[in-house]
Design a protein around this motif. Structure first.
Motif, PDB file in Angstrom:
ATOM      1  N   LYS A 155       0.868  -1.287  -0.030  1.00 42.44           N
ATOM      2  CA  LYS A 155       0.099   0.096   0.145  1.00 42.44           C
ATOM      3  C   LYS A 155       0.899   1.250   0.097  1.00 42.44           C
ATOM      4  O   LYS A 155       0.543   2.220  -0.506  1.00 42.44           O
TER       5      LYS A 155
ATOM      6  N   MET B 141       0.620   4.393  -2.750  1.00 44.56           N
ATOM      7  CA  MET B 141       0.601   5.643  -2.087  1.00 44.56           C
ATOM      8  C   MET B 141       1.771   6.588  -2.840  1.00 44.56           C
ATOM      9  O   MET B 141       1.356   7.711  -3.250  1.00 44.56           O
TER      10      MET B 141
ATOM     11  N   ALA C 192       0.652   7.049  -6.465  1.00 41.13           N
ATOM     12  CA  ALA C 192      -0.422   8.187  -6.481  1.00 41.13           C
ATOM     13  C   ALA C 192      -0.018   9.446  -6.022  1.00 41.13           C
ATOM     14  O   ALA C 192      -0.370  10.573  -6.668  1.00 41.13           O
TER      15      ALA C 192
ATOM     16  N   ARG D 182      -5.947  10.374  -1.881  1.00 44.22           N
ATOM     17  CA  ARG D 182      -5.356   9.019  -1.647  1.00 44.22           C
ATOM     18  C   ARG D 182      -5.083   8.790  -0.290  1.00 44.22           C
ATOM     19  O   ARG D 182      -5.045   7.455   0.087  1.00 44.22           O
TER      20      ARG D 182
ATOM     21  N   LEU E 218      -6.948   2.482  -4.518  1.00 43.74           N
ATOM     22  CA  LEU E 218      -5.704   3.112  -4.993  1.00 43.74           C
ATOM     23  C   LEU E 218      -5.242   2.632  -6.365  1.00 43.74           C
ATOM     24  O   LEU E 218      -4.954   3.316  -7.240  1.00 43.74           O
TER      25      LEU E 218
END
Length: 131
Positions: free
Chosen positions: A91, A95, A98, A106, A114
């Motif tokens: 993740k 992130m 993003a 986000r 995402l």
């Protein structure tokens, strides 16, 4: 037709290694399967093993391996692909991607959200580059 002549624009905007990988795999697949979608899918599968799509180009992943559930399952699998997004990444990595793509909201998204937001941002960036 040689892979260099039919190479998608997103790969043309990527580094030389990504271009060589896609082209060599495509050309080999054409010899094995003939021209067409199967050769393109084979070349993209090889590319997605080492690269992920970020915006309008492909960047090397931190770790080699399948990028989504479809890639994990192999040829006979019928699952949705993540469109070049490394859905199997952490993740935190998603992130970071993003953030690089300036995706708003986000921080409150879960991992699946995402992946979808990155895929959508990638598609927008690719369309903008092609126009």
């Amino acid at each position: 037709m040689p892979g260099r002549e039919v190479m998608p624009s997103t790969i043309q905007r990527s580094d030389k290694h990504a271009q060589d990988l896609w082209s060599k795999t495509h050309d080999s697949a054409v010899k094995e399967y003939g021209e067409g979608q199967r050769s393109h899918r084979t070349a993209f599968a090889a590319l997605k093993n080492e690269y992920e799509k970020v915006g309008d180009h492909w960047e090397r992943k931190g770790k080699r391996g399948p990028s989504d559930k479809q890639a994990e399952g192999g040829r006979g699998t019928n699952r949705r692909t993540a469109g070049g997004v490394d859905a199997n990444a952490s993740k935190q990595h998603l992130m970071d991607v993003a953030r690089k793509l300036d995706i708003s909201g986000r921080s409150s998204m879960n991992k699946d959200e995402l992946v979808k937001a990155i895929e959508k941002a990638n598609n927008r960036a690719t369309a903008k580059s092609r126009s």
